[in-house]
Design a protein around this motif. Structure first.
Motif, PDB file in Angstrom:
ATOM      1  N   ARG A   1       0.939  -1.131   0.048  1.00 12.12           N
ATOM      2  CA  ARG A   1      -0.133  -0.042  -0.037  1.00 12.12           C
ATOM      3  C   ARG A   1       1.118   1.239  -0.080  1.00 12.12           C
ATOM      4  O   ARG A   1       2.070   1.254   0.504  1.00 12.12           O
ATOM      5  N   ASP A   2       0.319   2.472  -0.640  1.00 14.42           N
ATOM      6  CA  ASP A   2       1.188   3.605  -0.500  1.00 14.42           C
ATOM      7  C   ASP A   2       0.900   4.199   0.936  1.00 14.42           C
ATOM      8  O   ASP A   2       1.786   4.988   1.051  1.00 14.42           O
ATOM      9  N   TYR A   3      -0.228   4.064   1.477  1.00 15.35           N
ATOM     10  CA  TYR A   3      -0.580   4.679   2.827  1.00 15.35           C
ATOM     11  C   TYR A   3      -1.297   3.863   3.426  1.00 15.35           C
ATOM     12  O   TYR A   3      -2.233   2.664   2.895  1.00 15.35           O
ATOM     13  N   GLY A   4      -1.689   3.954   4.609  1.00 11.34           N
ATOM     14  CA  GLY A   4      -2.585   3.305   5.615  1.00 11.34           C
ATOM     15  C   GLY A   4      -3.111   4.128   6.635  1.00 11.34           C
ATOM     16  O   GLY A   4      -2.603   5.159   6.971  1.00 11.34           O
ATOM     17  N   ILE A   5      -3.956   3.884   7.190  1.00  8.90           N
ATOM     18  CA  ILE A   5      -4.441   4.935   8.637  1.00  8.90           C
ATOM     19  C   ILE A   5      -4.396   4.167   9.748  1.00  8.90           C
ATOM     20  O   ILE A   5      -4.716   2.863  10.053  1.00  8.90           O
ATOM     21  N   VAL A   6      -3.634   4.847  10.547  1.00 13.50           N
ATOM     22  CA  VAL A   6      -3.542   4.367  12.015  1.00 13.50           C
ATOM     23  C   VAL A   6      -4.123   5.748  13.056  1.00 13.50           C
ATOM     24  O   VAL A   6      -3.590   6.809  13.003  1.00 13.50           O
ATOM     25  N   SER A   7      -5.193   5.415  13.629  1.00 14.08           N
ATOM     26  CA  SER A   7      -5.731   6.161  14.178  1.00 14.08           C
ATOM     27  C   SER A   7      -5.084   6.368  15.656  1.00 14.08           C
ATOM     28  O   SER A   7      -4.323   5.713  16.043  1.00 14.08           O
ATOM     29  N   PRO A   8      -5.106   7.811  16.128  1.00 11.60           N
ATOM     30  CA  PRO A   8      -4.384   8.063  17.496  1.00 11.60           C
ATOM     31  C   PRO A   8      -4.916   7.506  18.598  1.00 11.60           C
ATOM     32  O   PRO A   8      -4.175   6.968  19.376  1.00 11.60           O
ATOM     33  N   GLN A   9      -6.181   6.573  18.350  1.00 13.07           N
ATOM     34  CA  GLN A   9      -6.815   6.017  19.581  1.00 13.07           C
ATOM     35  C   GLN A   9      -5.933   4.586  19.604  1.00 13.07           C
ATOM     36  O   GLN A   9      -6.063   3.785  20.466  1.00 13.07           O
ATOM     37  N   PHE A  10      -4.965   4.279  18.370  1.00 10.99           N
ATOM     38  CA  PHE A  10      -4.190   3.079  18.521  1.00 10.99           C
ATOM     39  C   PHE A  10      -3.408   3.172  20.173  1.00 10.99           C
ATOM     40  O   PHE A  10      -3.078   2.340  20.707  1.00 10.99           O
ATOM     41  N   TRP A  11      -2.921   4.449  20.379  1.00 10.60           N
ATOM     42  CA  TRP A  11      -2.320   4.595  21.746  1.00 10.60           C
ATOM     43  C   TRP A  11      -3.266   4.891  22.929  1.00 10.60           C
ATOM     44  O   TRP A  11      -2.699   4.541  24.051  1.00 10.60           O
ATOM     45  N   THR A  12      -4.337   5.386  22.794  1.00 13.00           N
ATOM     46  CA  THR A  12      -5.101   5.887  23.991  1.00 13.00           C
ATOM     47  C   THR A  12      -6.509   4.906  24.094  1.00 13.00           C
ATOM     48  O   THR A  12      -7.076   5.113  25.182  1.00 13.00           O
ATOM     49  N   GLY A  13      -6.852   4.236  23.228  1.00 12.52           N
ATOM     50  CA  GLY A  13      -8.172   3.538  23.293  1.00 12.52           C
ATOM     51  C   GLY A  13      -8.034   2.291  24.001  1.00 12.52           C
ATOM     52  O   GLY A  13      -7.022   2.040  24.636  1.00 12.52           O
ATOM     53  N   ALA A  14      -9.321   1.400  24.284  1.00 14.17           N
ATOM     54  CA  ALA A  14      -9.199   0.597  25.066  1.00 14.17           C
ATOM     55  C   ALA A  14      -8.030  -0.636  24.568  1.00 14.17           C
ATOM     56  O   ALA A  14      -7.331  -1.146  25.306  1.00 14.17           O
ATOM     57  N   THR A  15      -8.114  -0.979  23.232  1.00 16.78           N
ATOM     58  CA  THR A  15      -7.192  -1.767  22.884  1.00 16.78           C
ATOM     59  C   THR A  15      -5.790  -1.203  23.096  1.00 16.78           C
ATOM     60  O   THR A  15      -4.713  -2.172  23.253  1.00 16.78           O
ATOM     61  N   GLY A  16      -5.419   0.076  22.763  1.00 18.40           N
ATOM     62  CA  GLY A  16      -4.267   0.638  22.819  1.00 18.40           C
ATOM     63  C   GLY A  16      -3.689   0.715  24.406  1.00 18.40           C
ATOM     64  O   GLY A  16      -2.575   0.253  24.579  1.00 18.40           O
ATOM     65  N   ARG A  17      -4.525   0.772  25.461  1.00 20.10           N
ATOM     66  CA  ARG A  17      -4.309   0.540  26.564  1.00 20.10           C
ATOM     67  C   ARG A  17      -3.764  -0.590  26.924  1.00 20.10           C
ATOM     68  O   ARG A  17      -3.005  -0.986  27.737  1.00 20.10           O
ATOM     69  N   GLU A  18      -4.447  -1.743  26.289  1.00 18.73           N
ATOM     70  CA  GLU A  18      -4.133  -3.133  26.579  1.00 18.73           C
ATOM     71  C   GLU A  18      -2.587  -3.442  25.935  1.00 18.73           C
ATOM     72  O   GLU A  18      -2.143  -4.225  26.374  1.00 18.73           O
ATOM     73  N   LEU A  19      -2.509  -2.930  24.808  1.00 22.59           N
ATOM     74  CA  LEU A  19      -1.205  -3.198  24.114  1.00 22.59           C
ATOM     75  C   LEU A  19      -0.099  -2.613  25.045  1.00 22.59           C
ATOM     76  O   LEU A  19       1.058  -3.045  25.127  1.00 22.59           O
ATOM     77  N   ARG A  20      -0.453  -1.403  25.461  1.00 20.44           N
ATOM     78  CA  ARG A  20       0.520  -0.590  26.480  1.00 20.44           C
ATOM     79  C   ARG A  20       0.925  -1.461  27.439  1.00 20.44           C
ATOM     80  O   ARG A  20       1.845  -1.410  28.260  1.00 20.44           O
ATOM     81  N   ARG A  21      -0.110  -2.233  28.358  1.00 17.58           N
ATOM     82  CA  ARG A  21       0.138  -3.006  29.254  1.00 17.58           C
ATOM     83  C   ARG A  21       0.999  -4.101  28.983  1.00 17.58           C
ATOM     84  O   ARG A  21       1.758  -4.761  30.024  1.00 17.58           O
TER      85      ARG A  21
END
Length: 133
Positions: free
Chosen positions: A2-22
């Motif tokens: 792909r030339d580009y993709g979308i990564v939401s800022p919620q990757f870091w702060t959403g429920a899944t993002g918080r789970e990943l951070r843990r």
């Protein structure tokens, strides 16, 4: 690729993002890699050898394998080591959209991307998740 993709800022702060951070930085790096790597596509169902993931993230193979296992446990991504296929269940929703009109050209793109994985163990789940959308 792909030339580009979308990564939401919620990757870091959403429920899944918080789970990943843990799970620690290695889990976050592997998750972000799965979303953005050269092998990825808009539907999140693609071929990815573990050795390539390990090499491109600088993660030892054992660490990469463990990260994939943990990502499966939290439902972020699933990996089939036998066939080297990854599936990110929510990727098509973020990359393509919530739903498409039947006449939208992206429908053909989704079909084209999915077709090689019709025999993958993840295909039925992918189809069940997105066929209506």
């Amino acid at each position: 690729m792909r030339d580009y993709g979308i990564v939401s800022p919620q990757f870091w702060t959403g429920a899944t993002g918080r789970e990943l951070r843990r799970g620690g930085p290695q889990l976050q790096v592997v998750a972000l890699y799965l979303l953005t790597c050269p092998s990825s596509n808009m539907i999140g169902l693609y071929y990815l050898p573990l050795a390539l993931l390990a090499h491109e993230t600088g993660t030892p193979s054992e660490g990469a394998s463990e990260a994939l296992r943990r990502l499966g446990e939290i439902g972020f991504a699933h990996y089939d080591p036998e066939h080297e296929v990854v599936w990110i269940p929510e990727m098509a929703r973020f990359q393509v959209g919530e739903s498409l009109d039947k006449k939208d050209n992206r429908v053909l793109g989704v079909i084209r991307e999915a077709r090689p994985y019709a025999k993958s163990r993840f295909f039925k789940a992918f189809w069940d998740r997105y066929r209506t959308a």
